[in-house]
Motif scaffolding. Sequence first.
Motif, PDB file in Angstrom:
ATOM      1  N   ASP A 103      10.877  16.166  -3.157  1.00  0.00           N
ATOM      2  CA  ASP A 103      12.080  15.765  -3.892  1.00  0.00           C
ATOM      3  C   ASP A 103      11.797  15.838  -5.405  1.00  0.00           C
ATOM      4  O   ASP A 103      10.766  15.353  -5.860  1.00  0.00           O
ATOM      5  CB  ASP A 103      12.423  14.320  -3.485  1.00  0.00           C
ATOM      6  N   PRO A 104      12.698  16.457  -6.186  1.00  0.00           N
ATOM      7  CA  PRO A 104      12.432  16.569  -7.632  1.00  0.00           C
ATOM      8  C   PRO A 104      12.263  15.201  -8.308  1.00  0.00           C
ATOM      9  O   PRO A 104      11.598  15.095  -9.337  1.00  0.00           O
ATOM     10  CB  PRO A 104      13.675  17.281  -8.184  1.00  0.00           C
ATOM     11  N   LEU A 105      12.855  14.156  -7.738  1.00  0.00           N
ATOM     12  CA  LEU A 105      12.750  12.826  -8.342  1.00  0.00           C
ATOM     13  C   LEU A 105      11.570  12.023  -7.790  1.00  0.00           C
ATOM     14  O   LEU A 105      11.401  10.848  -8.119  1.00  0.00           O
ATOM     15  CB  LEU A 105      14.050  12.044  -8.109  1.00  0.00           C
ATOM     16  N   PHE A 106      10.739  12.677  -6.936  1.00  0.00           N
ATOM     17  CA  PHE A 106       9.699  11.952  -6.205  1.00  0.00           C
ATOM     18  C   PHE A 106       8.815  11.060  -7.087  1.00  0.00           C
ATOM     19  O   PHE A 106       8.649   9.871  -6.826  1.00  0.00           O
ATOM     20  CB  PHE A 106       8.840  12.936  -5.413  1.00  0.00           C
ATOM     21  N   THR A 107       8.232  11.635  -8.166  1.00  0.00           N
ATOM     22  CA  THR A 107       7.290  10.818  -8.947  1.00  0.00           C
ATOM     23  C   THR A 107       7.995   9.627  -9.606  1.00  0.00           C
ATOM     24  O   THR A 107       7.444   8.535  -9.671  1.00  0.00           O
ATOM     25  CB  THR A 107       6.512  11.649  -9.989  1.00  0.00           C
ATOM     26  N   LYS A 108       9.224   9.838 -10.065  1.00  0.00           N
ATOM     27  CA  LYS A 108      10.015   8.731 -10.636  1.00  0.00           C
ATOM     28  C   LYS A 108      10.235   7.639  -9.588  1.00  0.00           C
ATOM     29  O   LYS A 108      10.123   6.448  -9.871  1.00  0.00           O
ATOM     30  CB  LYS A 108      11.397   9.241 -11.103  1.00  0.00           C
ATOM     31  N   GLN A 109      10.593   8.082  -8.363  1.00  0.00           N
ATOM     32  CA  GLN A 109      10.841   7.118  -7.281  1.00  0.00           C
ATOM     33  C   GLN A 109       9.565   6.339  -6.952  1.00  0.00           C
ATOM     34  O   GLN A 109       9.595   5.120  -6.793  1.00  0.00           O
ATOM     35  CB  GLN A 109      11.320   7.856  -6.023  1.00  0.00           C
ATOM     36  N   LEU A 110       8.452   7.070  -6.889  1.00  0.00           N
ATOM     37  CA  LEU A 110       7.184   6.405  -6.569  1.00  0.00           C
ATOM     38  C   LEU A 110       6.827   5.411  -7.673  1.00  0.00           C
ATOM     39  O   LEU A 110       6.369   4.299  -7.410  1.00  0.00           O
ATOM     40  CB  LEU A 110       6.068   7.442  -6.408  1.00  0.00           C
ATOM     41  N   GLU A 111       7.066   5.816  -8.922  1.00  0.00           N
ATOM     42  CA  GLU A 111       6.744   4.933 -10.045  1.00  0.00           C
ATOM     43  C   GLU A 111       7.514   3.611  -9.943  1.00  0.00           C
ATOM     44  O   GLU A 111       6.937   2.534 -10.051  1.00  0.00           O
ATOM     45  CB  GLU A 111       7.070   5.634 -11.369  1.00  0.00           C
ATOM     46  N   SER A 112       8.833   3.707  -9.689  1.00  0.00           N
ATOM     47  CA  SER A 112       9.600   2.459  -9.706  1.00  0.00           C
ATOM     48  C   SER A 112       9.354   1.640  -8.441  1.00  0.00           C
ATOM     49  O   SER A 112       9.232   0.416  -8.502  1.00  0.00           O
ATOM     50  CB  SER A 112      11.088   2.729  -9.931  1.00  0.00           C
ATOM     51  N   VAL A 114       0.826  -1.203   0.000  1.00  0.00           N
ATOM     52  CA  VAL A 114       0.000   0.000   0.000  1.00  0.00           C
ATOM     53  C   VAL A 114       0.865   1.258   0.000  1.00  0.00           C
ATOM     54  O   VAL A 114       2.025   1.234   0.414  1.00  0.00           O
ATOM     55  CB  VAL A 114      -0.983   0.029   1.203  1.00  0.00           C
ATOM     56  N   ILE A 115       0.284   2.356  -0.488  1.00  0.00           N
ATOM     57  CA  ILE A 115       0.956   3.654  -0.494  1.00  0.00           C
ATOM     58  C   ILE A 115       0.200   4.566   0.463  1.00  0.00           C
ATOM     59  O   ILE A 115      -1.024   4.668   0.397  1.00  0.00           O
ATOM     60  CB  ILE A 115       0.984   4.259  -1.909  1.00  0.00           C
ATOM     61  N   SER A 147       6.602   1.604  -6.507  1.00  0.00           N
ATOM     62  CA  SER A 147       5.265   0.992  -6.490  1.00  0.00           C
ATOM     63  C   SER A 147       5.195  -0.165  -7.491  1.00  0.00           C
ATOM     64  O   SER A 147       4.516  -1.158  -7.249  1.00  0.00           O
ATOM     65  CB  SER A 147       4.170   2.032  -6.759  1.00  0.00           C
ATOM     66  N   ALA A 148       5.925  -0.041  -8.602  1.00  0.00           N
ATOM     67  CA  ALA A 148       5.965  -1.152  -9.567  1.00  0.00           C
ATOM     68  C   ALA A 148       6.673  -2.350  -8.939  1.00  0.00           C
ATOM     69  O   ALA A 148       6.208  -3.490  -9.028  1.00  0.00           O
ATOM     70  CB  ALA A 148       6.678  -0.716 -10.840  1.00  0.00           C
ATOM     71  N   GLU A 149       7.797  -2.076  -8.270  1.00  0.00           N
ATOM     72  CA  GLU A 149       8.596  -3.154  -7.681  1.00  0.00           C
ATOM     73  C   GLU A 149       7.820  -3.913  -6.598  1.00  0.00           C
ATOM     74  O   GLU A 149       7.824  -5.141  -6.556  1.00  0.00           O
ATOM     75  CB  GLU A 149       9.868  -2.536  -7.082  1.00  0.00           C
ATOM     76  N   ILE A 186      -1.320   9.915  -9.364  1.00  0.00           N
ATOM     77  CA  ILE A 186      -2.043   8.810  -9.987  1.00  0.00           C
ATOM     78  C   ILE A 186      -1.449   8.451 -11.341  1.00  0.00           C
ATOM     79  O   ILE A 186      -1.589   7.328 -11.786  1.00  0.00           O
ATOM     80  CB  ILE A 186      -3.572   9.042 -10.073  1.00  0.00           C
ATOM     81  N   SER A 187      -0.732   9.390 -11.959  1.00  0.00           N
ATOM     82  CA  SER A 187      -0.181   9.070 -13.279  1.00  0.00           C
ATOM     83  C   SER A 187       0.985   8.081 -13.198  1.00  0.00           C
ATOM     84  O   SER A 187       1.366   7.497 -14.205  1.00  0.00           O
ATOM     85  CB  SER A 187       0.255  10.345 -14.007  1.00  0.00           C
ATOM     86  N   VAL A 188       1.583   7.888 -12.011  1.00  0.00           N
ATOM     87  CA  VAL A 188       2.708   6.952 -11.909  1.00  0.00           C
ATOM     88  C   VAL A 188       2.344   5.654 -11.176  1.00  0.00           C
ATOM     89  O   VAL A 188       3.198   4.797 -10.972  1.00  0.00           O
ATOM     90  CB  VAL A 188       3.946   7.595 -11.241  1.00  0.00           C
ATOM     91  N   LEU A 189       1.085   5.505 -10.800  1.00  0.00           N
ATOM     92  CA  LEU A 189       0.682   4.263 -10.123  1.00  0.00           C
ATOM     93  C   LEU A 189       0.680   3.097 -11.114  1.00  0.00           C
ATOM     94  O   LEU A 189       0.510   3.300 -12.314  1.00  0.00           O
ATOM     95  CB  LEU A 189      -0.722   4.412  -9.528  1.00  0.00           C
ATOM     96  N   PRO A 190       0.848   1.875 -10.624  1.00  0.00           N
ATOM     97  CA  PRO A 190       0.771   0.724 -11.525  1.00  0.00           C
ATOM     98  C   PRO A 190      -0.626   0.592 -12.160  1.00  0.00           C
ATOM     99  O   PRO A 190      -1.611   1.084 -11.607  1.00  0.00           O
ATOM    100  CB  PRO A 190       1.046  -0.477 -10.603  1.00  0.00           C
ATOM    101  N   TYR A 191      -0.660  -0.094 -13.291  1.00  0.00           N
ATOM    102  CA  TYR A 191      -1.928  -0.384 -13.981  1.00  0.00           C
ATOM    103  C   TYR A 191      -2.934  -1.011 -13.009  1.00  0.00           C
ATOM    104  O   TYR A 191      -2.586  -1.869 -12.208  1.00  0.00           O
ATOM    105  CB  TYR A 191      -1.659  -1.350 -15.145  1.00  0.00           C
ATOM    106  N   GLY A 192      -4.186  -0.550 -13.086  1.00  0.00           N
ATOM    107  CA  GLY A 192      -5.249  -1.158 -12.283  1.00  0.00           C
ATOM    108  C   GLY A 192      -5.288  -0.700 -10.838  1.00  0.00           C
ATOM    109  O   GLY A 192      -5.992  -1.301 -10.025  1.00  0.00           O
TER     110      GLY A 192
END
Lengths: 326, 326
Positions: A194-203, A144-145, A205-207, A226-232
Motif C-alpha cells: 500500500d502506498p500509505l503503508f509506512t505512514k500507517q505503520l508510523e501512526s 508487537v509488529i 505503532s505510535a498509538e 525501521i525509520s518509522v518505528l517509535p523511539y527506542g
Amino acid sequence: MKAIFLEKPGGPLIIKEVEIPVPSKGEVLVKIAAAPVNPSDIARIKNAHSEYDLDTFIPGIEGSGTVIKAGRGILPGLWLGKRVACSSGHGSGGTWAEYMVTPAANCFPLSQNVSDEQGSMSLVNPLTAIAFFDIAKREGHKAVINNAAASALGRMVELLGKRKNIPVINIVRKKEQADTLRSLGSRYILISSDPLFTKQLESLSAELKATILFDSVCGRQFSDLISVLPYGSKVVVYGNLSGEEHPVFDPRVLLGKNITIEGFYLANQAKENGMIRNIMNLRKVSKLMQTGMTIKINRTFPLSEGQQAVDTYLENMSAGKVLLVP
Amino acid sequence: MKAIFLEKPGGPLIIKEVEIPVPSKGEVLVKIAAAPVNPSDIARIKNAHSEYDLDTFIPGIEGSGTVIKAGRGILPGLWLGKRVACSSGHGSGGTWAEYMVTPAANCFPLSQNVSDEQGSMSLVNPLTAIAFFDIAKREGHKAVINNAAASALGRMVELLGKRKNIPVINIVRKKEQADTLRSLGSRYILISSDPLFTKQLESLSAELKATILFDSVCGRQFSDLISVLPYGSKVVVYGNLSGEEHPVFDPRVLLGKNITIEGFYLANQAKENGMIRNIMNLRKVSKLMQTGMTIKINRTFPLSEGQQAVDTYLENMSAGKVLLVP
C-alpha cells in the motif's frame, strides 16, 4: 535406513542408504513419521558445509515419530514407545530420514488428538513465538509488529498475542493475505504494498506503543520500516525470506531513534537457555498444541523427492507447509 | 550578539545579529570563548529543519566560556563568574554564537591548566567514551574494537581503555595513522585497507574476546566487519563518517552469530540518564581533563566564517579539530 543428504555444498538433495544410528546415554531413537521443510532448514542447507561433514549431515530440524529405542537415563526410558514431537540434536543427524537419534530432552509426547503431520511442526514455530513474547515481556514492549504475518510462524505470533492480550500489528504483502487474516479475527493488519503503508505503520505503532518488530523478511523495505518505528524500538531479525537481497539501514535513524537490531536463531537460543528452560518451554508448546492450533499443509513428499519438496516450498511459502513423509 | 544560523535546511551557514538571550531559573548565560565542529554538529545541521525552527536554531553542541549571568537557583549562582565547559540545552540555542543560555547542569568549571580551546572540546568526546566503557562494563565485554581510531573520539577510547585496563583493538584506514597511534603507545592496531584485515580482526577479536565494536564509519566494510566478530557480539553505531553510503548486513550473520546492532547518540543518552547521572559523568570528565589530555587542533575560524570552518573540517577530519572563536 534411507536418509536425505547433500550431494554438494548447497545441494542438490539426494537420498542414500546408511546404518540406523544407535542412541547413547540420554538419547532416544525416533522412527520418523513426518518432518516439515522450514525456512531455517533452507538456511542450514546453504551453510551446512561450513559446520558439518557432508558425508554425515542429514537435514531436518524438527519432526514427529515414535521412540523405538532408548539410551540409558530416566528421560529416554520415559519416552520409550511414545509418539513424540522431536527436534534434531546439535550433531549432524536430522529428521529428513527414516530414523533419527536425538537427546530425549529434545522430545515431548504428542496427545492423541494431534496428528503426525501437525505434531511434526510443533517445535520450531511455537518455540520461536514463545521466545518472541518472552523478549517482549522482559523488555516491557506494550505491543508487537509481526512482519510476514501470513506465514505459519506469523500466524502463531498473532495467536499468542491474542492469548497474552498483547496487540499485534500484522504486516502482509497482499490484500488476499490481509483478507485471510481478517477472517481469522486479526485486528491490526497493514499491507506493505500500500502506498500509505509506512505512514500507517508510523501512526499505528505510535498509538499502540508497538516498539518491537519481528522481521523474517529483511528485504528492500527494511530501511523504511525501521525509520518509522517509535523511539527506542527493537528489531528482531529471525530470517531472510527475501533471499539474497541484503537489508540496508540508515545509521542516522539508528542513532536518532535509539534503535536496536538483533539476530534471533532458535538453535542458539536453545543452547543459551540450557536444558531446564528448554523443557519448560516445551511444556508451554505442548499446552498450546492441545488447544487445537492447526497449520495449513500444502503437500507431502516421500524422502526420495527431497529436492522437489524444497523447491515446492520455495515457490510459494504462503501456500502452506511442505512435509516429508518417510 | 552575532550568531550562526542556517539560511536554508541543510545550510549554508550564515551570520546574523540577534538579541542576547536571558537565563531563566536553573540556567546561565555563557560568553563563548571557543566551540568545536563535531561530526554530531554536522548531522544536526542536516536534520535541524525537522526538529527546530530555522529562525531560532543556532548550531554548536559544546564549547567553553565564562558564565556572566545566572538565573535563579543554587547551581547557576555557583557557576557565576567561572570559566566553564558547556553544552547546549535541548532548546535551539547552541555554542556557535557570542553568547549562549544553557542549564547550569550542562556546565562544569575548567581548571586553570586547561585552555579555552582544549576546554571547549571537553564534553562530547569524553562523555561518549565514558558511556562506551559503561556499556562494555555493564554487559561484560572483555575487550573493545574501536573503528576510526585516529579520530579525536577514537583516541579518547584508546586512552580510556588503557586507564581501565581493557584491551582496545584500534582500526584505522592508513598506515600513517597506524604509525601515529603506535608512537602514542597503542598496542593493537589494524589497517582496514590491508588485504588480510578481516582475517586479522577475526583472530585478534577471538583471542582478546573483543565482543563489542564501536563504529562511527558505517561504510562499505560494515557487513564484512560484523561477519568476523565473535559469537554474541554487539555493534554500537554512533556516527556515519562514510557519509551518504548506507551500511548493509547479512541477516544470516546476525542470526547465526547472535549479533546486535545498536544506535548510540549522546544527546538521547543524556536525556535517558537524568540529571544526577549526567552530573556524575561530568565529574569523571573533569578528572580526565585534569590529567592533561590534549586534542589536536587544525585551525580556528571567526563566527563569520562558519561555513568555511565546516568545509575545512569535512575535507580532512584526521588533520585535527576545527574551532570557532567568536
